[in-house]
Structures are given as C-alpha cells and as structure tokens.
Design a protein around this motif. Structure first.
Motif, mmCIF file in Angstrom:
data_model
loop_
_atom_site.group_PDB
_atom_site.id
_atom_site.type_symbol
_atom_site.label_atom_id
_atom_site.label_comp_id
_atom_site.label_asym_id
_atom_site.label_seq_id
_atom_site.Cartn_x
_atom_site.Cartn_y
_atom_site.Cartn_z
ATOM 1 N N ASP A 90 8.897 -6.193 5.991
ATOM 2 C CA ASP A 90 7.756 -5.385 6.433
ATOM 3 C C ASP A 90 7.812 -3.976 5.841
ATOM 4 O O ASP A 90 6.807 -3.459 5.343
ATOM 5 N N ALA A 91 8.979 -3.343 5.913
ATOM 6 C CA ALA A 91 9.133 -1.997 5.358
ATOM 7 C C ALA A 91 8.929 -2.009 3.849
ATOM 8 O O ALA A 91 8.349 -1.072 3.279
ATOM 9 N N TYR A 92 9.389 -3.071 3.213
ATOM 10 C CA TYR A 92 9.262 -3.210 1.758
ATOM 11 C C TYR A 92 7.792 -3.320 1.347
ATOM 12 O O TYR A 92 7.337 -2.643 0.418
ATOM 13 N N LEU A 93 7.044 -4.153 2.051
ATOM 14 C CA LEU A 93 5.617 -4.290 1.773
ATOM 15 C C LEU A 93 4.880 -2.973 2.003
ATOM 16 O O LEU A 93 4.055 -2.549 1.180
ATOM 17 N N ASN A 94 5.167 -2.322 3.125
ATOM 18 C CA ASN A 94 4.481 -1.079 3.454
ATOM 19 C C ASN A 94 4.748 0.000 2.412
ATOM 20 O O ASN A 94 3.835 0.743 2.018
ATOM 21 N N PHE A 95 5.996 0.101 1.952
ATOM 22 C CA PHE A 95 6.345 1.086 0.932
ATOM 23 C C PHE A 95 5.505 0.878 -0.325
ATOM 24 O O PHE A 95 4.932 1.824 -0.881
#
Length: 370
Positions: A207-212
């Motif tokens: 999730d954090a990877y996609l958002n970044f």
C-alpha cells in the motif's frame, strides 16, 4: 573454440536477458549454447553466435525420453554441461537462500562444478542467507570454479580467501549506449510486492509503495512530464503493478502515461532510458541503466543487492520500502542521484573486470556492447 554453455536465469527478466546479450556480443567468435523456453529463439534471434535449445525441440525431447527411461533426469541439460568446452554461469541474484531446504538449488550448482570442463561465474551477488551451513557449503563448492567475479564488495568479502575470486561493478556498466537528447519524461520500473512472501516478505509494504508512486506520478504530470511505466519481468507480476498504478489515476492523468512491458525487444526499453530525464527504479537494472544513460535516478530499495551496490558506489541517498511512508518533500529532493560522464567511464573500466577470467579463457580482445 568448441561450444560454450551459458547457464542463466532465463524467465523473461530484462536484466538477466541483457546479461546474456552482452556476453555473446563480447565474444562474437565463440559459439554459445543455451537451454531455454521457445520464446528465446525470437528474443535472441540477432545473436548469431548463440544457439537456443528448448524442451520442445525434437532432439531435446528424444534425448530426454531416452535417458529418462534409464533413470537420468534433465538428460539433455546434463549432456550440454558435459559436452561443452566451458560453462559460464552469468546472473545477478543467483545465490539467495529462498528456502530452509536449499538442497535442490545447491545440487544444480554442484553438478555444474563437478561435471563441467570449467565453470565460471560472472556478475552475481551472494545472499542473503540465514543458514551458516549455506555459506560453508558454497565456500567449499566455489573452490571448484575456474573463475568467480561478484558484483559487490560485500559478497566478495565472504570468499576473498579464494585466489580465483574477485569483484567488479555490475556487468551492465559495460553497456555503451548511444545517448539521445533528453525529453521531459519520467520512467518508472516498479516490482509487484503482493506475491513476495516467504523468507523475505515484502507484501506488507504494497500500500505504501503504491501510494508513493502515485504521489510521484501526479507530481510529475503537474510539471508537464510524460510518464513511462516500464515492466522488466511480466512473469513476476510487473504488468500487474503497472496496471494498478494506471487504473488508480484519473482519466485525464492517464493521457500522460504510457505502459511499456518487456517481452522480446530490449532495444525499445533501452530507448526509453536514453530519452528519460528522471528514473524511479525499484528493479535493480533500471537503476544501473538510468545511471549509465545519465538520468537522475531515485532508487527504491527492496533487497540487499541494491543497497550493497549503491554503498559500493558511495551513494548514501536511497530509500528502503520501510521508509516510504514517512518520506518528506526535502527527502525527495535529496533522493535523486546522477553520474557524471567521467564517473561513468571509470565504472565501465572497472566493470570490464567482470570478464577477466573468460577473457583469459577465450584469449579475446573484447568488443563493445551497444
């Protein structure tokens, strides 16, 4: 020179395929043989000194069937190992301990070392591993190799007592791309994390990877940049993560985005790097290609091999998956790295040493790779 066998990870990964292309072009007078799936006959069709065998070939099926009835598995592959002047094992993450039971992978490497007429390792890192017996077993095995060149100092230090072991910068630094004028373009080479579970789980960072990446894409679109989402390895899910990013954008934003998946054409992907001004790279070789194409590169670290390489190159600014949630705008500004031309030339000269043992074997003056 009789035929030489290439042992490589040939499963649709751009970096590993590029290794093979560069090896064959470096030694155009050597006859290389590879066992790979049928698609590689088209992927490597321009490599006139490389013959591709596949499991579907009549001769391969006939030999495998004949030897299988006599209790010999992987018969054709074993004949290739025994019948070659030498075996060159070229690859990046070739010695990761993925499982507690690593006997099958070790068994393959043991067969190569014991049954080949000469085994050479090019371009790999060693580890990560959790079992000290894993390191000990490979230390003993590597003594049987004719020449070993790692791509990072940390791996080399584990085997520095072996006189035929060395290290040099990654093989891809040997590439000599003809640079193009830069366009207002950001290239992103992501990895799919949701299926990366097991001993080295990364799926919890998805999730954090996609958002970044979405934050970065929207920021660059606002600045008038074209975005190229590049998949290095479709079988490992690169197309899935690219589709997730694309679908998460608003329709007007998608007009500024292109999706390019590596299938059979290396040159089209290299062209994208040559034209890009910025690269956000999680794929290891997207970082290397970005640097040698004089892009500004933002490395996202998902495994130790990338961190080791950047530390060896003395680049302190890079971000691990665990840091993406708390990254600040100031961090983003400092996260970009770039090599100037003299530094690229220095790394090319040092990367030539990846082939030091095979240069001796072939007694050949290397040709340049484009």
């Amino acid at each position: 020179m009789k035929r030489v066998m290439i042992h490589a990870y040939l499963a649709g990964n751009l970096g590993d395929d590029l290794f093979v292309v560069m090896l064959c072009r470096r030694y155009p007078n050597i006859k290389f043989h590879i066992l790979a799936d049928e698609s590689y006959k088209q992927k490597f069709q321009d490599l006139k000194n490389c013959r591709i065998f596949s499991e579907n070939d009549f001769i391969v099926k006939k030999i495998n069937h004949f030897l299988q009835k006599r209790g010999i598995s992987r018969g054709f592959w074993k004949l290739m190992v025994r019948g070659s002047k030498a075996v060159i094992h070229i690859g990046g993450s070739s010695f990761v301990q993925h499982y507690d039971d690593w006997s099958a992978f070790f068994g393959t490497d043991l067969y190569l070392a014991e049954k080949s007429k000469g085994l050479y390792l090019i371009g790999s890192n060693f580890g990560p591993f959790t079992d000290p017996n894993y390191l000990s077993a490979y230390h003993n095995l590597f003594q049987k190799y004719k020449g070993i060149c790692f791509r990072d100092q940390q791996s080399y230090q584990l085997f520095s007592d072996l006189p035929h072991a060395a290290w040099a910068p990654d093989v891809v630094f040997n590439l000599h791309p003809t640079l193009k004028p830069k366009k207002r373009k950001l290239l992103i080479a992501p990895v799919y994390l949701e299926n990366r579970t097991g001993k080295y789980p990364l799926h919890m960072f998805q999730d954090a990877y996609l958002n970044f990446h979405l934050v970065m894409i929207r920021h660059f679109i606002q600045m008038g940049y074209q975005i190229v989402l590049t998949g290095f390895c479709v079988p490992q899910g690169d197309g899935i993560i690219i589709q997730k990013l694309y679908q998460a954008l608003d329709p007007p934003q998608r007009d500024s985005v292109r999706c390019v998946l590596y299938d059979k054409n290396l040159s089209s992907i290299l062209q994208e790097f040559k034209e890009s001004e910025y690269v956000i790279g999680t794929r290891f070789h997207s970082i290397i290609l970005g640097l040698i194409c004089q892009c500004r590169v933002f490395p996202v670290i998902y495994d130790q091999k990338t961190a080791n390489t950047l530390e060896t190159l003395r680049f302190p600014s890079h971000f691990h998956l665990t840091e993406l949630n708390g990254i600040s705008s100031e961090d983003l500004q400092k996260g970009w790295i770039r090599l100037d031309p003299p530094e690229i030339q220095r790394l090319r000269r040092e990367a030539e040493k990846q082939f030091q043992w095979t240069d001796i074997l072939f007694r050949h003056n290397a040709s340049k790779s484009e």
